[in-house]
Motif scaffolding. Structure first.
Motif, PDB file in Angstrom:
ATOM      1  N   GLU A  12     -31.952  -1.619   6.948  1.00  0.00           N
ATOM      2  CA  GLU A  12     -32.906  -1.937   8.012  1.00  0.00           C
ATOM      3  C   GLU A  12     -34.262  -2.323   7.436  1.00  0.00           C
ATOM      4  O   GLU A  12     -34.975  -3.150   8.003  1.00  0.00           O
ATOM      5  CB  GLU A  12     -33.049  -0.726   8.941  1.00  0.00           C
ATOM      6  N   LEU A  13     -34.622  -1.750   6.294  1.00  0.00           N
ATOM      7  CA  LEU A  13     -35.886  -2.083   5.642  1.00  0.00           C
ATOM      8  C   LEU A  13     -35.820  -3.404   4.891  1.00  0.00           C
ATOM      9  O   LEU A  13     -36.851  -3.940   4.489  1.00  0.00           O
ATOM     10  CB  LEU A  13     -36.287  -0.969   4.664  1.00  0.00           C
ATOM     11  N   GLY A  14     -34.609  -3.920   4.683  1.00  0.00           N
ATOM     12  CA  GLY A  14     -34.456  -5.164   3.939  1.00  0.00           C
ATOM     13  C   GLY A  14     -33.907  -4.979   2.541  1.00  0.00           C
ATOM     14  O   GLY A  14     -33.883  -5.927   1.753  1.00  0.00           O
ATOM     15  N   MET A  15     -33.418  -3.782   2.219  1.00  0.00           N
ATOM     16  CA  MET A  15     -32.814  -3.522   0.911  1.00  0.00           C
ATOM     17  C   MET A  15     -31.370  -4.020   0.943  1.00  0.00           C
ATOM     18  O   MET A  15     -30.435  -3.260   1.168  1.00  0.00           O
ATOM     19  CB  MET A  15     -32.901  -2.032   0.576  1.00  0.00           C
ATOM     20  N   ARG A  16     -31.212  -5.296   0.689  1.00  0.00           N
ATOM     21  CA  ARG A  16     -29.940  -5.966   0.927  1.00  0.00           C
ATOM     22  C   ARG A  16     -28.856  -5.591  -0.081  1.00  0.00           C
ATOM     23  O   ARG A  16     -27.666  -5.721   0.203  1.00  0.00           O
ATOM     24  CB  ARG A  16     -30.155  -7.485   0.891  1.00  0.00           C
ATOM     25  N   ASN A  17     -29.240  -5.137  -1.246  1.00  0.00           N
ATOM     26  CA  ASN A  17     -28.271  -4.949  -2.331  1.00  0.00           C
ATOM     27  C   ASN A  17     -28.227  -3.518  -2.847  1.00  0.00           C
ATOM     28  O   ASN A  17     -27.980  -3.291  -4.028  1.00  0.00           O
ATOM     29  CB  ASN A  17     -28.608  -5.902  -3.489  1.00  0.00           C
TER      30      ASN A  17
ATOM     31  N   SER B 102     -28.845  -0.148  -6.924  1.00  0.00           N
ATOM     32  CA  SER B 102     -29.944  -0.809  -6.231  1.00  0.00           C
ATOM     33  C   SER B 102     -30.428  -1.942  -7.131  1.00  0.00           C
ATOM     34  O   SER B 102     -29.764  -2.297  -8.110  1.00  0.00           O
ATOM     35  CB  SER B 102     -31.068   0.183  -5.920  1.00  0.00           C
ATOM     36  N   THR B 103     -31.566  -2.515  -6.797  1.00  0.00           N
ATOM     37  CA  THR B 103     -32.172  -3.584  -7.596  1.00  0.00           C
ATOM     38  C   THR B 103     -33.666  -3.339  -7.682  1.00  0.00           C
ATOM     39  O   THR B 103     -34.239  -2.578  -6.890  1.00  0.00           O
ATOM     40  CB  THR B 103     -31.933  -4.967  -6.971  1.00  0.00           C
ATOM     41  N   ALA B 104     -34.303  -4.009  -8.621  1.00  0.00           N
ATOM     42  CA  ALA B 104     -35.762  -3.896  -8.729  1.00  0.00           C
ATOM     43  C   ALA B 104     -36.435  -4.359  -7.436  1.00  0.00           C
ATOM     44  O   ALA B 104     -37.395  -3.744  -6.964  1.00  0.00           O
ATOM     45  CB  ALA B 104     -36.255  -4.711  -9.920  1.00  0.00           C
ATOM     46  N   ARG B 105     -35.925  -5.449  -6.853  1.00  0.00           N
ATOM     47  CA  ARG B 105     -36.530  -5.954  -5.617  1.00  0.00           C
ATOM     48  C   ARG B 105     -36.372  -4.945  -4.483  1.00  0.00           C
ATOM     49  O   ARG B 105     -37.325  -4.672  -3.740  1.00  0.00           O
ATOM     50  CB  ARG B 105     -35.897  -7.287  -5.215  1.00  0.00           C
ATOM     51  N   ASP B 106     -35.186  -4.385  -4.343  1.00  0.00           N
ATOM     52  CA  ASP B 106     -34.961  -3.427  -3.263  1.00  0.00           C
ATOM     53  C   ASP B 106     -35.847  -2.196  -3.416  1.00  0.00           C
ATOM     54  O   ASP B 106     -36.379  -1.665  -2.429  1.00  0.00           O
ATOM     55  CB  ASP B 106     -33.496  -3.008  -3.227  1.00  0.00           C
ATOM     56  N   LEU B 107     -36.021  -1.715  -4.641  1.00  0.00           N
ATOM     57  CA  LEU B 107     -36.857  -0.539  -4.852  1.00  0.00           C
ATOM     58  C   LEU B 107     -38.328  -0.858  -4.615  1.00  0.00           C
ATOM     59  O   LEU B 107     -39.097   0.017  -4.186  1.00  0.00           O
ATOM     60  CB  LEU B 107     -36.633   0.002  -6.259  1.00  0.00           C
ATOM     61  N   ALA B 108     -38.736  -2.103  -4.850  1.00  0.00           N
ATOM     62  CA  ALA B 108     -40.102  -2.505  -4.499  1.00  0.00           C
ATOM     63  C   ALA B 108     -40.273  -2.559  -2.988  1.00  0.00           C
ATOM     64  O   ALA B 108     -41.314  -2.153  -2.450  1.00  0.00           O
ATOM     65  CB  ALA B 108     -40.419  -3.868  -5.117  1.00  0.00           C
ATOM     66  N   ILE B 109     -39.261  -3.051  -2.286  1.00  0.00           N
ATOM     67  CA  ILE B 109     -39.294  -3.069  -0.817  1.00  0.00           C
ATOM     68  C   ILE B 109     -39.423  -1.645  -0.281  1.00  0.00           C
ATOM     69  O   ILE B 109     -40.208  -1.367   0.628  1.00  0.00           O
ATOM     70  CB  ILE B 109     -38.024  -3.744  -0.264  1.00  0.00           C
ATOM     71  N   LEU B 110     -38.641  -0.725  -0.856  1.00  0.00           N
ATOM     72  CA  LEU B 110     -38.693   0.673  -0.430  1.00  0.00           C
ATOM     73  C   LEU B 110     -40.063   1.280  -0.714  1.00  0.00           C
ATOM     74  O   LEU B 110     -40.627   1.992   0.134  1.00  0.00           O
ATOM     75  CB  LEU B 110     -37.600   1.465  -1.150  1.00  0.00           C
TER      76      LEU B 110
ATOM     77  N   ILE C 260     -40.069  -6.255 -11.423  1.00  0.00           N
ATOM     78  CA  ILE C 260     -40.674  -7.070 -10.373  1.00  0.00           C
ATOM     79  C   ILE C 260     -42.091  -6.576 -10.119  1.00  0.00           C
ATOM     80  O   ILE C 260     -42.380  -5.396 -10.330  1.00  0.00           O
ATOM     81  CB  ILE C 260     -39.842  -7.008  -9.064  1.00  0.00           C
ATOM     82  N   VAL C 261     -42.963  -7.480  -9.697  1.00  0.00           N
ATOM     83  CA  VAL C 261     -44.320  -7.130  -9.257  1.00  0.00           C
ATOM     84  C   VAL C 261     -44.551  -7.829  -7.927  1.00  0.00           C
ATOM     85  O   VAL C 261     -44.290  -9.035  -7.802  1.00  0.00           O
ATOM     86  CB  VAL C 261     -45.399  -7.573 -10.267  1.00  0.00           C
ATOM     87  N   ILE C 262     -45.031  -7.099  -6.920  1.00  0.00           N
ATOM     88  CA  ILE C 262     -45.327  -7.694  -5.622  1.00  0.00           C
ATOM     89  C   ILE C 262     -46.720  -7.271  -5.169  1.00  0.00           C
ATOM     90  O   ILE C 262     -47.246  -6.235  -5.572  1.00  0.00           O
ATOM     91  CB  ILE C 262     -44.294  -7.306  -4.541  1.00  0.00           C
ATOM     92  N   ASP C 263     -47.308  -8.102  -4.335  1.00  0.00           N
ATOM     93  CA  ASP C 263     -48.560  -7.786  -3.670  1.00  0.00           C
ATOM     94  C   ASP C 263     -48.235  -6.853  -2.500  1.00  0.00           C
ATOM     95  O   ASP C 263     -47.464  -7.212  -1.605  1.00  0.00           O
ATOM     96  CB  ASP C 263     -49.211  -9.077  -3.165  1.00  0.00           C
ATOM     97  N   ALA C 264     -48.792  -5.653  -2.507  1.00  0.00           N
ATOM     98  CA  ALA C 264     -48.447  -4.670  -1.485  1.00  0.00           C
ATOM     99  C   ALA C 264     -48.873  -5.112  -0.092  1.00  0.00           C
ATOM    100  O   ALA C 264     -48.236  -4.747   0.899  1.00  0.00           O
ATOM    101  CB  ALA C 264     -49.086  -3.322  -1.815  1.00  0.00           C
ATOM    102  N   ASN C 265     -49.931  -5.891   0.006  1.00  0.00           N
ATOM    103  CA  ASN C 265     -50.426  -6.310   1.317  1.00  0.00           C
ATOM    104  C   ASN C 265     -49.558  -7.399   1.927  1.00  0.00           C
ATOM    105  O   ASN C 265     -49.099  -7.290   3.066  1.00  0.00           O
ATOM    106  CB  ASN C 265     -51.871  -6.787   1.207  1.00  0.00           C
ATOM    107  N   SER C 266     -49.300  -8.442   1.171  1.00  0.00           N
ATOM    108  CA  SER C 266     -48.580  -9.593   1.711  1.00  0.00           C
ATOM    109  C   SER C 266     -47.077  -9.553   1.445  1.00  0.00           C
ATOM    110  O   SER C 266     -46.312 -10.237   2.123  1.00  0.00           O
ATOM    111  CB  SER C 266     -49.141 -10.884   1.111  1.00  0.00           C
ATOM    112  N   GLY C 267     -46.654  -8.785   0.464  1.00  0.00           N
ATOM    113  CA  GLY C 267     -45.263  -8.790   0.059  1.00  0.00           C
ATOM    114  C   GLY C 267     -44.903  -9.922  -0.881  1.00  0.00           C
ATOM    115  O   GLY C 267     -43.751 -10.060  -1.277  1.00  0.00           O
ATOM    116  N   GLU C 268     -45.900 -10.732  -1.270  1.00  0.00           N
ATOM    117  CA  GLU C 268     -45.628 -11.867  -2.162  1.00  0.00           C
ATOM    118  C   GLU C 268     -45.140 -11.381  -3.523  1.00  0.00           C
ATOM    119  O   GLU C 268     -45.701 -10.449  -4.102  1.00  0.00           O
ATOM    120  CB  GLU C 268     -46.898 -12.693  -2.357  1.00  0.00           C
ATOM    121  N   MET C 269     -44.093 -12.016  -4.026  1.00  0.00           N
ATOM    122  CA  MET C 269     -43.598 -11.689  -5.354  1.00  0.00           C
ATOM    123  C   MET C 269     -44.434 -12.419  -6.390  1.00  0.00           C
ATOM    124  O   MET C 269     -44.563 -13.639  -6.367  1.00  0.00           O
ATOM    125  CB  MET C 269     -42.132 -12.078  -5.502  1.00  0.00           C
ATOM    126  N   LEU C 270     -45.005 -11.678  -7.329  1.00  0.00           N
ATOM    127  CA  LEU C 270     -45.850 -12.251  -8.368  1.00  0.00           C
ATOM    128  C   LEU C 270     -45.128 -12.391  -9.703  1.00  0.00           C
ATOM    129  O   LEU C 270     -45.568 -13.145 -10.570  1.00  0.00           O
ATOM    130  CB  LEU C 270     -47.100 -11.393  -8.554  1.00  0.00           C
TER     131      LEU C 270
END
Length: 439
Positions: free
Chosen positions: A162-167, A183-191, A50-60
């Motif tokens: 609580e941070l949103g790491m749902r899985n 975990s998941t790629a998305r959850d680790l990006a959230i963390l 996964i790749v996300i924008d650190a500022n907005s959280g948008e998934m790219l």
């Protein structure tokens, strides 16, 4: 005794999700129990990214970003998150000592190899985790903060939710082999994003390429720190079952991106893929700023690692997880709803007496932040994007011990809260359902 070690906010979270603590390491949570990850699905590769924008959280970009994976030593980012949290709240100082119990000292390599009864400073412990990925140090820190590794792991899971790491579910602090720790790629990006957002004063620890410990220089194995301009963290990981993992971040032209690569076939393949994802991501952002509509996926040659998993060097070692098996499935179900604290419910009831009747006692939480301003911005963003679902709800910023501020929409019916969270989560935004406390 354990509760005294935690901030009031985490104690409330632990009480609301008491099932996680009471079941300890024995039984997965309801959501994660539905994942048949002990079976092998040989038809699907381990790779996820996964790749996300650190500022907005948008998934790219994403590739199987919600399929369960073994995080290996990327787990230590959560151990470090809770360490940084204790430092920021004054429950821990960089000069405090971290002692090694027989259990901590007995952990498998990679480790510092200290004997039971020995101790190091918190600063040394952080460096040992970020640079050497020392498993014995991760366990020693878990025992220092949580009383035992098992209790600390339960806290890791709670904080992740609580941070949103749902899985995600954690059962140890190091990432050493355990089939229940996923975990998941998305959850680790959230963390990763939460760590740099909430504790920027400590983020530079992830950029350290080596450190001297008792006269010996210990070199790290995150090679991109030296080879890729702008790359400044976060954490590598490897087990036989997980493949080669990396949560990374880089800054270029004032933009920061976060990427997670899981299941690489070698260190070199993983590093090359990480660099390709981030470089392409920055290029996409630049082209978008000039009005071009494009994506990372449209510009990336995707060559997945189908070859055999190669053995790492001793510098990389997280232990051996060859006996574990994993199935790569769709998204697990969301976690059970959190309950509103008695104080929040009392405040709602008091407000209801002086204002128009609330439509319901339920709510949704759309993030937890280190400042009121960020929490209010999140409320405004969610209200503008999901007005259909939260138009009649009251936006509120609830302060908590430790300086955290929760962005919440209150006064919803149960049906409305579930509908709102379903819509918000579908857009890959964090959302927790807040149920009224009946007891």
């Amino acid at each position: 005794m354990f509760a005294k070690l935690l901030s009031a906010r985490l104690v409330l979270a632990a009480a609301a999700l008491a099932g996680v603590l009471t079941s300890g390491l024995a039984t997965p949570s309801t959501a994660l129990a539905q994942i048949p990850y002990l079976q092998m699905n040989a038809a699907e590769p381990k790779y996820a990214a996964i790749v996300i924008d650190a500022n907005s959280g948008e998934m790219l970009y994403d590739k199987r970003a919600d399929s369960p994976r073994y995080p290996a030593s990327v787990t230590k980012v959560m151990t470090l998150y809770l360490t940084f949290e204790a430092l920021s709240e004054g429950r821990l100082k960089l000069t405090d000592r971290v002692s090694f119990s027989p259990h901590a000292a007995a952990q498998a390599p990679t480790k510092l190899g200290l004997r039971p009864g020995d101790s190091i400073s918190v600063d040394e412990a952080i460096r040992a985790m970020t640079v050497k990925s020392a498993n014995d140090v991760a366990v020693a820190m878990a025992e220092r903060l949580g009383g035992s590794e098992g209790r600390f792991a339960a806290l890791m899971t709670l904080r992740g939710q609580e941070l949103g790491m749902r899985n995600s579910r954690f059962v140890n602090a190091s990432g050493l082999p355990d089939s229940r720790q996923i975990s998941t790629a998305r959850d680790l990006a959230i963390l990763s994003r939460a760590t740099m957002r909430d504790f920027p004063q400590y983020y530079s620890y992830f950029s350290i390429t080596g450190f001297t410990f008792r006269g010996n220089y210990i070199r790290g194995h995150n090679r991109l720190l030296s080879s890729m301009p702008g790359f400044d963290g976060l954490k590598t990981g490897y087990t036989t079952a997980s493949g080669f993992n990396l949560a990374g971040s880089a800054v270029r032209d004032g933009h920061r991106l976060i990427a997670v690569v899981l299941g690489g076939s070698s260190t070199a393949w993983r590093d090359n893929n990480m660099e390709d994802l981030l470089t392409t991501g920055f290029d996409v952002l630049k082209r978008r700023s000039h009005g071009e509509r494009t994506t990372i996926a449209a510009n990336l040659y995707e060559d997945e690692p189908n070859g055999p998993i190669m053995r790492p060097s001793t510098e990389e070692g997280d232990g051996d997880q060859a006996g574990l098996k994993i199935v790569l499935t769709d998204n697990p179900a969301p976690p059970a709803p959190l309950k509103l604290s008695p104080s929040l419910r009392a405040a709602q009831q008091s407000a209801a007496k002086t204002t128009k009747p609330a439509k319901g006692e339920w709510g949704v939480q759309v993030g937890a932040f280190k400042s009121k301003g960020l929490a209010r911005e999140q409320l405004s963003l969610v209200r503008s994007r999901f007005a259909k679902f939260v138009a009649d709800a009251e936006g509120a910023v609830e302060g908590a011990a430790g300086g955290s501020f929760r962005a919440q929409f209150q006064g919803l019916t149960a049906e409305a809260a579930r509908g709102a969270c379903r819509a918000i989560s579908a857009k890959r935004q964090p959302c927790l359902i807040l149920a009224p406390d009946r007891g």
